[in-house]
Design a protein around this motif. Structure first.
Motif, short mmCIF file in Angstrom:
data_model
loop_
_atom_site.label_atom_id
_atom_site.label_comp_id
_atom_site.label_asym_id
_atom_site.label_seq_id
_atom_site.Cartn_x
_atom_site.Cartn_y
_atom_site.Cartn_z
N LEU A 21 -4.41 -22.41 13.48
CA LEU A 21 -3.59 -21.81 12.43
C LEU A 21 -4.08 -20.40 12.09
CD1 LEU A 21 -1.27 -22.18 10.47
CD2 LEU A 21 -2.90 -23.15 8.84
N ALA A 22 -5.37 -20.20 12.10
CA ALA A 22 -5.92 -18.89 11.74
C ALA A 22 -5.47 -17.81 12.73
CB ALA A 22 -7.44 -18.94 11.67
N VAL A 23 -5.45 -18.15 14.01
CA VAL A 23 -5.04 -17.18 15.02
C VAL A 23 -3.57 -16.82 14.87
CG1 VAL A 23 -4.77 -16.81 17.50
CG2 VAL A 23 -6.82 -17.95 16.63
N VAL A 24 -2.74 -17.81 14.62
CA VAL A 24 -1.31 -17.56 14.46
C VAL A 24 -1.04 -16.71 13.22
CG1 VAL A 24 0.92 -18.66 14.06
CG2 VAL A 24 -0.66 -19.65 15.72
N LEU A 25 -1.70 -17.05 12.11
CA LEU A 25 -1.51 -16.27 10.88
C LEU A 25 -2.05 -14.86 11.04
CD1 LEU A 25 -2.29 -18.88 8.10
CD2 LEU A 25 -0.06 -18.01 8.82
N THR A 26 -3.15 -14.69 11.76
CA THR A 26 -3.69 -13.37 12.02
C THR A 26 -2.71 -12.53 12.83
OG1 THR A 26 -5.93 -14.25 11.98
CG2 THR A 26 -5.63 -12.09 13.00
N PHE A 27 -2.11 -13.14 13.83
CA PHE A 27 -1.12 -12.43 14.65
C PHE A 27 0.08 -12.01 13.80
CE2 PHE A 27 2.65 -12.51 17.40
CZ PHE A 27 2.30 -11.48 18.27
N ILE A 28 0.56 -12.89 12.94
CA ILE A 28 1.72 -12.58 12.09
C ILE A 28 1.36 -11.43 11.13
CG2 ILE A 28 3.21 -13.46 10.24
CD1 ILE A 28 3.07 -16.18 11.68
N LEU A 29 0.20 -11.50 10.51
CA LEU A 29 -0.22 -10.44 9.60
C LEU A 29 -0.44 -9.11 10.32
CD1 LEU A 29 -2.62 -12.40 7.23
CD2 LEU A 29 -0.32 -11.58 6.73
N LEU A 33 1.38 -5.64 9.48
CA LEU A 33 0.59 -4.44 9.25
C LEU A 33 1.03 -3.29 10.15
CD1 LEU A 33 -1.82 -3.19 7.73
CD2 LEU A 33 -3.25 -3.95 9.63
N VAL A 34 1.30 -3.58 11.41
CA VAL A 34 1.78 -2.56 12.34
C VAL A 34 3.13 -2.02 11.87
CG1 VAL A 34 2.62 -2.19 14.70
CG2 VAL A 34 0.46 -3.37 14.31
N ALA A 35 4.00 -2.90 11.39
CA ALA A 35 5.31 -2.46 10.91
C ALA A 35 5.16 -1.54 9.69
CB ALA A 35 6.18 -3.67 10.56
N LEU A 36 4.25 -1.87 8.77
CA LEU A 36 4.03 -1.02 7.60
C LEU A 36 3.46 0.34 7.98
CD1 LEU A 36 2.61 -3.56 5.00
CD2 LEU A 36 4.78 -2.34 4.90
N VAL A 37 2.50 0.36 8.89
CA VAL A 37 1.92 1.63 9.34
C VAL A 37 2.98 2.48 10.02
CG1 VAL A 37 0.27 2.66 10.96
CG2 VAL A 37 -0.43 0.75 9.50
N ARG A 38 3.82 1.85 10.80
CA ARG A 38 4.89 2.58 11.47
C ARG A 38 5.87 3.19 10.46
NH1 ARG A 38 9.63 0.25 15.09
NH2 ARG A 38 10.21 2.16 16.15
N MET A 39 6.19 2.43 9.41
CA MET A 39 7.08 2.94 8.37
C MET A 39 6.45 4.12 7.64
SD MET A 39 8.61 -0.59 6.78
CE MET A 39 9.51 0.22 5.49
N ILE A 40 5.14 4.05 7.40
CA ILE A 40 4.45 5.16 6.72
C ILE A 40 4.45 6.40 7.60
CG2 ILE A 40 2.19 5.94 5.91
CD1 ILE A 40 1.74 3.06 4.90
N GLU A 44 9.39 6.51 6.15
CA GLU A 44 10.32 5.61 5.49
C GLU A 44 9.69 4.96 4.25
OE1 GLU A 44 11.33 2.86 8.54
OE2 GLU A 44 12.46 4.32 9.69
N LEU A 45 8.37 4.91 4.23
CA LEU A 45 7.65 4.31 3.11
C LEU A 45 6.73 5.38 2.54
CD1 LEU A 45 7.22 1.62 1.66
CD2 LEU A 45 5.34 1.16 3.21
N VAL A 46 7.09 5.90 1.35
CA VAL A 46 6.38 7.03 0.76
C VAL A 46 5.91 6.62 -0.63
CG1 VAL A 46 6.61 9.42 0.03
CG2 VAL A 46 7.86 8.62 2.02
N PRO A 47 4.68 7.00 -0.99
CA PRO A 47 4.21 6.72 -2.35
C PRO A 47 5.10 7.43 -3.38
CG PRO A 47 2.37 7.36 -0.97
CD PRO A 47 3.61 7.57 -0.17
N ARG A 48 5.28 6.80 -4.52
CA ARG A 48 6.18 7.31 -5.55
C ARG A 48 5.76 8.70 -6.03
NH1 ARG A 48 11.25 6.81 -6.68
NH2 ARG A 48 11.71 7.00 -8.86
N SER A 49 4.45 8.94 -6.15
CA SER A 49 3.98 10.24 -6.64
C SER A 49 4.39 11.36 -5.68
CB SER A 49 2.46 10.22 -6.81
OG SER A 49 1.83 9.95 -5.58
N GLN A 50 4.30 11.12 -4.38
CA GLN A 50 4.69 12.14 -3.41
C GLN A 50 6.20 12.36 -3.44
OE1 GLN A 50 3.15 11.01 0.39
NE2 GLN A 50 1.12 11.84 -0.05
N LEU A 51 6.96 11.29 -3.63
CA LEU A 51 8.41 11.42 -3.71
C LEU A 51 8.81 12.24 -4.93
CD1 LEU A 51 11.18 10.63 -2.58
CD2 LEU A 51 11.08 8.59 -3.99
#
Length: 92
Positions: A21-29, A33-40, A44-51
Motif C-alpha cells: 500500500l505504501a508504494v502505491v500511495l507514494t506513486f499516487i502522491l 506532486l508532478v502535476a502541481l509543479v507543472r502547473m506552477i 496556471e497556479l500562482v500565489p495570491r500575492s503575486q497575482l
C-alpha cells in the motif's frame, strides 16, 4: 461512496496487494506532486500575492498609457474640431 468510487478502489487493491500500500500511495502522491509543479511552472497556479501585485502593476501601467494617449490625441482632436468649424463657417 458511489459505485464509481468503489470500482476505482477495486482497481487499486490488486496493486496494493502485489506491491504494498505504501508504494502505491507514494506513486499516487508523486503523480499529484508532478502535476502541481507543472502547473506552477506553466503559470496556471500562482500565489495570491503575486497575482495581486501583477494586477496592480497592470492597472498602474494602463493609467500611464491612457494619459499618454490623451496627450497624443488631444491636439489631433482639436485640429479636427477646428477644421469642422472652419468648413461650416465657409459654407454659411
Amino acid at each position: 461512496m458511489g459505485q464509481e468510487e468503489i470500482e476505482g478502489v477495486k482497481e487499486f487493491l490488486p496493486l496494493a496487494e502485489k506491491y504494498g500500500l505504501a508504494v502505491v500511495l507514494t506513486f499516487i502522491l508523486l503523480v499529484i506532486l508532478v502535476a502541481l509543479v507543472r502547473m506552477i511552472i506553466k503559470g496556471e497556479l500562482v500565489p495570491r500575492s503575486q497575482l495581486d501585485k501583477a494586477e496592480e502593476d497592470r492597472d498602474r501601467l494602463q493609467g500611464i498609457l491612457d494619459k499618454e494617449r490623451e496627450e497624443l490625441w488631444g491636439p489631433v482632436l482639436e485640429v479636427f474640431k477646428n477644421l469642422k468649424k472652419d468648413q461650416n463657417e465657409d459654407r454659411g
